[in-house]
Design an enzyme around this catalytic site. Structure first.
Site, PDB file in Angstrom:
ATOM      1  N   LYS A  11      41.853  38.343  40.963  1.00 40.15           N
ATOM      2  CA  LYS A  11      41.840  39.242  42.124  1.00 40.15           C
ATOM      3  C   LYS A  11      43.245  39.389  42.720  1.00 40.15           C
ATOM      4  O   LYS A  11      44.167  38.622  42.382  1.00 40.15           O
ATOM      5  CB  LYS A  11      40.841  38.687  43.150  1.00 40.15           C
ATOM      6  CG  LYS A  11      39.384  38.691  42.646  1.00 40.15           C
ATOM      7  CD  LYS A  11      38.429  38.241  43.746  1.00 40.15           C
ATOM      8  CE  LYS A  11      36.983  38.268  43.290  1.00 40.15           C
ATOM      9  NZ  LYS A  11      36.041  37.909  44.391  1.00 40.15           N
ATOM     10  N   TYR A  51      31.064  46.737  42.574  1.00 40.55           N
ATOM     11  CA  TYR A  51      30.335  45.818  43.457  1.00 40.55           C
ATOM     12  C   TYR A  51      29.099  46.461  44.080  1.00 40.55           C
ATOM     13  O   TYR A  51      28.621  45.987  45.119  1.00 40.55           O
ATOM     14  CB  TYR A  51      31.274  45.292  44.546  1.00 40.55           C
ATOM     15  CG  TYR A  51      32.144  44.126  44.078  1.00 40.55           C
ATOM     16  CD1 TYR A  51      31.580  42.915  43.704  1.00 40.55           C
ATOM     17  CD2 TYR A  51      33.529  44.238  44.050  1.00 40.55           C
ATOM     18  CE1 TYR A  51      32.359  41.845  43.294  1.00 40.55           C
ATOM     19  CE2 TYR A  51      34.327  43.160  43.638  1.00 40.55           C
ATOM     20  CZ  TYR A  51      33.718  41.978  43.262  1.00 40.55           C
ATOM     21  OH  TYR A  51      34.495  40.902  42.864  1.00 40.55           O
ATOM     22  N   ASN A 114      39.251  34.978  47.060  1.00 40.76           N
ATOM     23  CA  ASN A 114      38.871  33.782  46.302  1.00 40.76           C
ATOM     24  C   ASN A 114      39.287  33.815  44.824  1.00 40.76           C
ATOM     25  O   ASN A 114      38.638  33.240  43.966  1.00 40.76           O
ATOM     26  CB  ASN A 114      37.380  33.469  46.484  1.00 40.76           C
ATOM     27  CG  ASN A 114      36.483  34.557  45.937  1.00 40.76           C
ATOM     28  OD1 ASN A 114      36.965  35.566  45.447  1.00 40.76           O
ATOM     29  ND2 ASN A 114      35.187  34.341  46.010  1.00 40.76           N
ATOM     30  N   HIS A 117      36.905  36.717  39.841  1.00 43.08           N
ATOM     31  CA  HIS A 117      35.517  37.161  39.655  1.00 43.08           C
ATOM     32  C   HIS A 117      35.081  36.739  38.261  1.00 43.08           C
ATOM     33  O   HIS A 117      35.893  36.766  37.323  1.00 43.08           O
ATOM     34  CB  HIS A 117      35.416  38.692  39.759  1.00 43.08           C
ATOM     35  CG  HIS A 117      34.092  39.207  39.264  1.00 43.08           C
ATOM     36  ND1 HIS A 117      32.970  39.257  40.059  1.00 43.08           N
ATOM     37  CD2 HIS A 117      33.702  39.639  38.022  1.00 43.08           C
ATOM     38  CE1 HIS A 117      31.950  39.710  39.334  1.00 43.08           C
ATOM     39  NE2 HIS A 117      32.371  39.947  38.091  1.00 43.08           N
ATOM     40  N   GLU A 128      29.328  44.762  33.048  1.00 47.72           N
ATOM     41  CA  GLU A 128      30.695  44.668  33.588  1.00 47.72           C
ATOM     42  C   GLU A 128      31.759  44.831  32.497  1.00 47.72           C
ATOM     43  O   GLU A 128      32.791  45.456  32.726  1.00 47.72           O
ATOM     44  CB  GLU A 128      30.863  43.330  34.321  1.00 47.72           C
ATOM     45  CG  GLU A 128      30.036  43.271  35.595  1.00 47.72           C
ATOM     46  CD  GLU A 128      30.151  41.954  36.355  1.00 47.72           C
ATOM     47  OE1 GLU A 128      29.495  41.846  37.409  1.00 47.72           O
ATOM     48  OE2 GLU A 128      30.887  41.049  35.910  1.00 47.72           O
TER      49      GLU A 128
HETATM   50  N1  UDP Z   1      32.080  37.489  49.477  1.00 48.29           N
HETATM   51  C1  UDP Z   1      32.605  37.517  50.735  1.00 48.29           C
HETATM   52  N2  UDP Z   1      31.883  36.932  51.761  1.00 48.29           N
HETATM   53  C2  UDP Z   1      30.695  36.310  51.546  1.00 48.29           C
HETATM   54  C3  UDP Z   1      30.173  36.282  50.235  1.00 48.29           C
HETATM   55  C4  UDP Z   1      30.884  36.884  49.218  1.00 48.29           C
HETATM   56  O1  UDP Z   1      33.676  38.062  50.958  1.00 48.29           O
HETATM   57  O2  UDP Z   1      30.099  35.792  52.495  1.00 48.29           O
HETATM   58  C5  UDP Z   1      32.844  38.134  48.390  1.00 48.29           C
HETATM   59  C6  UDP Z   1      33.594  37.094  47.578  1.00 48.29           C
HETATM   60  O3  UDP Z   1      34.871  37.632  47.249  1.00 48.29           O
HETATM   61  C7  UDP Z   1      32.738  36.960  46.323  1.00 48.29           C
HETATM   62  C8  UDP Z   1      32.180  38.387  46.178  1.00 48.29           C
HETATM   63  O4  UDP Z   1      31.975  38.833  47.506  1.00 48.29           O
HETATM   64  O5  UDP Z   1      33.501  36.530  45.227  1.00 48.29           O
HETATM   65  C9  UDP Z   1      30.900  38.496  45.399  1.00 48.29           C
HETATM   66  O6  UDP Z   1      29.948  37.604  45.943  1.00 48.29           O
HETATM   67  P1  UDP Z   1      29.032  36.686  45.012  1.00 48.29           P
HETATM   68  O7  UDP Z   1      27.994  36.077  45.897  1.00 48.29           O
HETATM   69  O8  UDP Z   1      28.577  37.497  43.828  1.00 48.29           O
HETATM   70  O9  UDP Z   1      30.027  35.514  44.562  1.00 48.29           O
HETATM   71  P2  UDP Z   1      30.747  35.166  43.184  1.00 48.29           P
HETATM   72  O10 UDP Z   1      29.801  35.546  42.079  1.00 48.29           O
HETATM   73  O11 UDP Z   1      32.034  35.958  43.135  1.00 48.29           O
HETATM   74  O12 UDP Z   1      31.005  33.677  43.262  1.00 48.29           O
END
Ligand code: UDP
Length: 141
Positions: A11, A51, A114, A117, A128
């Site tokens: 990211k 997304y 974070n 992805h 994807e």
């Molecule tokens: N995210 C966020 N706030 C939250 C939860 C998710 O900004 O409370 C963002 C975060 O960048 C995350 C992405 O949305 O990586 C997708 O969420 P998911 O639950 O799919 O997490 P991941 O699969 O990336 O661990």
């Protein structure tokens, strides 16, 4: 275990920190092969489509803004159990909760920024990978 492919994105926060190579080393050291890769600066529409599953979530707007804030590095990883293996390497979504030694624990600052992805299941991985690498742009190695 089956050979799988999964979609990974480094990211904008991690690209800005100049740790693409360090993150690639995690993938390769774990036995995952990079079989496609490209740097891209996503448009708002691409980020919203990618997304779309989160579009009703409160963080959707901020997530899209973040994902278009700078270039990202997108890759397809291939290997035994690649989907779960990549998720293990990434660590928990919130870097504060991510296990020591995971990519998010080591390179991420917050739940929104974070670092990486990774597809979470075979169905999402297929969708994807096709979203970013349509046709013949993934290599067998
Ligand atoms: N995210 C966020 N706030 C939250 C939860 C998710 O900004 O409370 C963002 C975060 O960048 C995350 C992405 O949305 O990586 C997708 O969420 P998911 O639950 O799919 O997490 P991941 O699969 O990336 O661990």
């Amino acid at each position: 275990m089956a050979i799988e492919r999964t979609l990974s994105i480094i990211k904008p926060d991690a690209v800005a920190k100049n740790v693409i190579g360090k993150i690639y080393d995690r993938f390769e050291s774990a036995g995952l092969k990079i079989v496609a890769s490209k740097m891209a600066h996503l448009s708002q529409s691409e980020a919203e489509q990618f997304y779309a599953v989160h579009k009703e979530r409160p963080f959707f707007k901020d997530l899209v803004s973040f994902m278009i804030s700078g270039p990202v590095m997108i890759q397809v990883l291939q290997g035994e159990g690649a989907i779960l293996k990549n998720r293990d390497l990434m660590g928990a979504t919130d870097p504060k909760k991510a296990e020591k030694g995971t990519i998010r624990a080591d390179f991420a600052d917050s739940i929104d920024a974070n670092a990486v992805h990774g597809s979470d299941a075979p169905e999402t991985a297929a969708v994807e990978v096709a979203f970013f690498f349509p046709g013949m742009n993934v290599f067998n190695r």
